[in-house]
Design a protein around this motif. Sequence first.
Motif, PDB file in Angstrom:
ATOM      1  N   ALA A 134     -67.675  73.743 -29.534  1.00 30.70           N
ATOM      2  CA  ALA A 134     -69.037  73.612 -30.051  1.00 30.70           C
ATOM      3  C   ALA A 134     -69.072  72.681 -31.256  1.00 30.70           C
ATOM      4  CB  ALA A 134     -69.596  74.983 -30.413  1.00 30.70           C
ATOM      5  N   ASP A 170     -69.050  69.203 -30.090  1.00 33.60           N
ATOM      6  CA  ASP A 170     -70.386  68.821 -29.633  1.00 33.60           C
ATOM      7  C   ASP A 170     -71.294  68.517 -30.817  1.00 33.60           C
ATOM      8  OD1 ASP A 170     -69.718  69.074 -26.959  1.00 33.60           O
ATOM      9  OD2 ASP A 170     -70.451  71.137 -26.808  1.00 33.60           O
ATOM     10  N   ASP A 177     -73.453  65.243 -31.570  1.00 29.64           N
ATOM     11  CA  ASP A 177     -74.890  65.338 -31.798  1.00 29.64           C
ATOM     12  C   ASP A 177     -75.295  64.661 -33.101  1.00 29.64           C
ATOM     13  OD1 ASP A 177     -75.038  66.754 -29.451  1.00 29.64           O
ATOM     14  OD2 ASP A 177     -75.249  68.717 -30.408  1.00 29.64           O
ATOM     15  N   TYR A 234     -74.761  75.474 -32.279  1.00 32.35           N
ATOM     16  CA  TYR A 234     -75.744  74.830 -31.408  1.00 32.35           C
ATOM     17  C   TYR A 234     -77.166  74.980 -31.948  1.00 32.35           C
ATOM     18  CZ  TYR A 234     -72.294  73.928 -27.723  1.00 32.35           C
ATOM     19  OH  TYR A 234     -71.230  73.460 -27.003  1.00 32.35           O
ATOM     20  N   ASP A 235     -77.424  76.061 -32.664  1.00 28.36           N
ATOM     21  CA  ASP A 235     -78.726  76.208 -33.305  1.00 28.36           C
ATOM     22  C   ASP A 235     -78.969  75.069 -34.291  1.00 28.36           C
ATOM     23  OD1 ASP A 235     -81.115  77.994 -34.297  1.00 28.36           O
ATOM     24  OD2 ASP A 235     -79.969  77.491 -36.101  1.00 28.36           O
ATOM     25  N   SER A 242     -77.729  72.027 -34.120  1.00 27.76           N
ATOM     26  CA  SER A 242     -78.022  70.823 -33.335  1.00 27.76           C
ATOM     27  C   SER A 242     -79.460  70.829 -32.846  1.00 27.76           C
ATOM     28  CB  SER A 242     -77.081  70.739 -32.129  1.00 27.76           C
ATOM     29  OG  SER A 242     -75.798  70.325 -32.499  1.00 27.76           O
ATOM     30  N   ARG A 243     -79.891  71.965 -32.326  1.00 24.77           N
ATOM     31  CA  ARG A 243     -81.228  72.030 -31.742  1.00 24.77           C
ATOM     32  C   ARG A 243     -82.307  71.859 -32.807  1.00 24.77           C
ATOM     33  NH1 ARG A 243     -83.385  76.801 -27.590  1.00 24.77           N
ATOM     34  NH2 ARG A 243     -85.372  75.782 -27.048  1.00 24.77           N
ATOM     35  N   PRO A 278     -81.489  70.949 -25.943  1.00 27.94           N
ATOM     36  CA  PRO A 278     -80.459  71.484 -25.048  1.00 27.94           C
ATOM     37  C   PRO A 278     -80.403  70.746 -23.716  1.00 27.94           C
ATOM     38  CG  PRO A 278     -81.692  73.270 -26.069  1.00 27.94           C
ATOM     39  CD  PRO A 278     -82.414  71.992 -26.417  1.00 27.94           C
ATOM     40  N   GLU A 303     -72.186  74.805 -21.125  1.00 25.29           N
ATOM     41  CA  GLU A 303     -72.686  74.225 -22.378  1.00 25.29           C
ATOM     42  C   GLU A 303     -74.197  74.368 -22.491  1.00 25.29           C
ATOM     43  OE1 GLU A 303     -73.352  69.914 -24.469  1.00 25.29           O
ATOM     44  OE2 GLU A 303     -71.584  70.110 -23.176  1.00 25.29           O
ATOM     45  N   LEU A 304     -74.912  74.075 -21.404  1.00 31.84           N
ATOM     46  CA  LEU A 304     -76.365  74.231 -21.429  1.00 31.84           C
ATOM     47  C   LEU A 304     -76.749  75.672 -21.738  1.00 31.84           C
ATOM     48  CD1 LEU A 304     -79.278  73.213 -20.828  1.00 31.84           C
ATOM     49  CD2 LEU A 304     -78.883  73.969 -18.473  1.00 31.84           C
ATOM     50  N   ARG A 359     -76.236  76.347 -25.373  1.00 32.68           N
ATOM     51  CA  ARG A 359     -77.228  75.641 -26.199  1.00 32.68           C
ATOM     52  C   ARG A 359     -78.579  76.362 -26.154  1.00 32.68           C
ATOM     53  NH1 ARG A 359     -76.363  70.364 -28.116  1.00 32.68           N
ATOM     54  NH2 ARG A 359     -74.357  69.428 -27.532  1.00 32.68           N
ATOM     55  N   LYS A 361     -78.753  79.528 -26.030  1.00 33.80           N
ATOM     56  CA  LYS A 361     -78.419  80.846 -26.576  1.00 33.80           C
ATOM     57  C   LYS A 361     -78.313  81.917 -25.505  1.00 33.80           C
ATOM     58  CE  LYS A 361     -79.890  80.093 -31.347  1.00 33.80           C
ATOM     59  NZ  LYS A 361     -80.771  80.494 -32.463  1.00 33.80           N
TER      60      LYS A 361
END
Length: 808
Positions: free
Chosen positions: A62, A65, A69, A148-149, A151-152, A158, A221-222, A225, A227
């Motif tokens: 992560a 990633d 990102d 990932y939060d 990144s989003r 996502p 991964e999706l 992303r 959650k």
Amino acid sequence: MIRRIGLMAGAVGIAASNPASACTGLVAICEKAPSDAMALIENGVPARVVVEPTVDGGVRDAADDLVRDLTGLAGRSGEAQDRAVLIGVLGQSPAIDALIAAGRIDVSTLQGRWEGYVQQVVEAPMPGVARALVIVGADKRGAIFGTYDLSRRAGVSPWSWWADVPVPVRPNLYVTAGRRIDAPQVRYRGIFLNDEEPALGEWARSSFGGINSRFYQRVFELTLRLKGNYLWPAMWGKSLWQDDPTSAALADRMGIVLGTSHHEPMQRAHIEWARGKGGAWDYTTNVEKLRGFWREGIVRNAGRDAVVTVGMRGDGDEPMTSGTATKLLERIVADQRGIIAEVTGKPAAQTPQVWALYKEVQDYYDAGMRVPDDVTLLFADDNWGNIRRLPKVGETRPGGYGVYYHFDYVGGPRNYKWLNTNQISRTWEQMALADAHGVDRMWIVNVGDLKPMELPTSFFLDMAWNPKAMTIEAMADYHRRWAAEQFGAGQADAIASILDRTTRYLARQKPELWSPDSWSLTDGTADRVLAEWAALDRDVAAVRPKVAGQDAFYQLVAHPVEAAGNLARLYVTVARNRAAAAAGDPAANRLADEAERLFANDRAIRARYEGLNGGKWRHMMAQTHIGYTSWQQPETDVMPEVRRVAPGTRRTPIAVQPPAKPTEIDAAAFAANRPADAVRWVIVPGLGIAGRAVTPWPQTAAAQVPGKGPALDYIVTLPAGTATVEVLAAPSLDVIGSGRRYAIAIDDAPPQVIDLWKGTGEKEWAEAVSNAVRATRSSHQVAKAGRHRIRLWMVDPGVVIERLRILP
């Protein structure tokens, strides 16, 4: 690049809030720097990302990633040395643990929280670093979700890979000071890849060589992303474990909990039984082979996260027996739990298990069968988005409850697989009901091919993270927020309107059910339907030049409008052709030519989709949808029959008397809303055929005495005589066995109690789900012509009223 530090080094991390929104709150992300902000990206240079080598591999993935990102957001490679994002897990990250021990990071409310994480800006966390955003997970997935939060919220969708949503260049991004904590409210939140042939399967074979670990890496991964943490793998002739054994190891590394579908017990894909030539799928005659088969599933999963499906259905998604063989199924579950205990060396209760009450299995539950309390009871919908059963409010069990929901289905009364036909408002109403009944252990949804279910999949998993945060207001704004996430805020309102109307028109009846007989040519219905799609075409054309990411816009917004509108025009044109031919009208020939052109255009639309991004999505729109003759899909799309008129044929006009139209009243267009104590009717925006519906609130309110509960008034003009009122309700089912009733009266007459489903069967249910409404009627005597009041009372909760019709 990602930096991995030794035990004595410091570490840092960063958090953000949506840069397109107002930059307020703690650990919010902004494009303009507030006075107390830390630079996540400044002048195109991102903060470096730091993890420790002691951290789990999935967290490091992560973090990698996140580096990509941030580089994409910055618009160039490189990293700052004086600011950082430090990512770790409690107890696995010595540098973070040292900051905690020194009182620099507050984890007092984090410890022990399943998949929870803290994002906190820390001053001087390590030598040479002035400020860092520290992301610390209570566990492995907590750290992954916190990463990932970030990144989003910084602007990376996502769906950046799965729908070609471009990463916006934001050379300056800042994180406000403070601390932010988050954790899921539903333990297992997942998707089921199902009915995946021909589209997803052919695409995966073309793109990855099969449904293999390369494919699943993208799926995992999706899911993370978004959650989510749980997956039922694709299973039409496939086995995640056998087809590519590295897939299961990859899931474990990345943090995905693997399960198996409702008819695949004990971590075994059903195809594995046929491949192994196990013989009869029958526990009364082949018990030893079945026990050995199931034992292997538990053995190969040793040490990995899983939720084990228990129970047994028949071979190939069918009932196990013609009746409810309760004693046999109880024996099967007991034997399966014995295998789990034997293989794991622990009591069975220490291995998460789920019993899926799907289709006929619910009959066992309704007949009184029970499983040990540590097993999750997974209730299901009717395959059409209507939950069949829920626990009574206040009923609890250690294993908790779940819901299995559908965005895609293969079965009667008709398959629906081609386009997204799911209104998020309907999903919200049903899953909010589940949440109100205490369903918080598992939410899983059948997403079919995954594409084109991007929007409802996002909504389902966003809601699953924190159901109570998805209020009516949040749901009503979701289309806009989702559009802004993919395309920016500038056109978000216009795109939201397109998404709302597209799914509303498709939800009224699945396009697989459309035919030349779907819409009347004589009462204006066909013209209205075509006008709706034409308006959407114009709106898409107006928005398209104003957004970045044309490939993404076509996939997520334009394609369903173009494809569905073309199909509607095809069927209406065929209907007009047949009417003209019946009248001997030479225009039939022109209409036949136009219908054939529209049929060919359907294939051209598919080619446009599949040619996006250099052919990346080849085969993804291979699902057939024209030419159904039963519930099962046709092997190929079939041109509807058209008729031609020979030259010189004499025209024979056919007189058609347009039918009298009913008086229609949208349920939300009431004249008065009369609550009863704390119970009231509320409007659900976006829901149903009218785009608004009403339902009693709270959803767990007690049943009301007819004529005494909350009421809605409608003022109408009626002639003297008998008035027939038809109420169109969502086809919601009775989830606790109390009924789905409302009461109705005109003026001061005694209320008539109407039950949506009393005395009905398969035929009425199939008609209701096919038309997305359950229609019930009542007759009333009107003594004098003039203005009158229709009053509609709540009796049972869970009734969703969409429209009233006064029939001629």
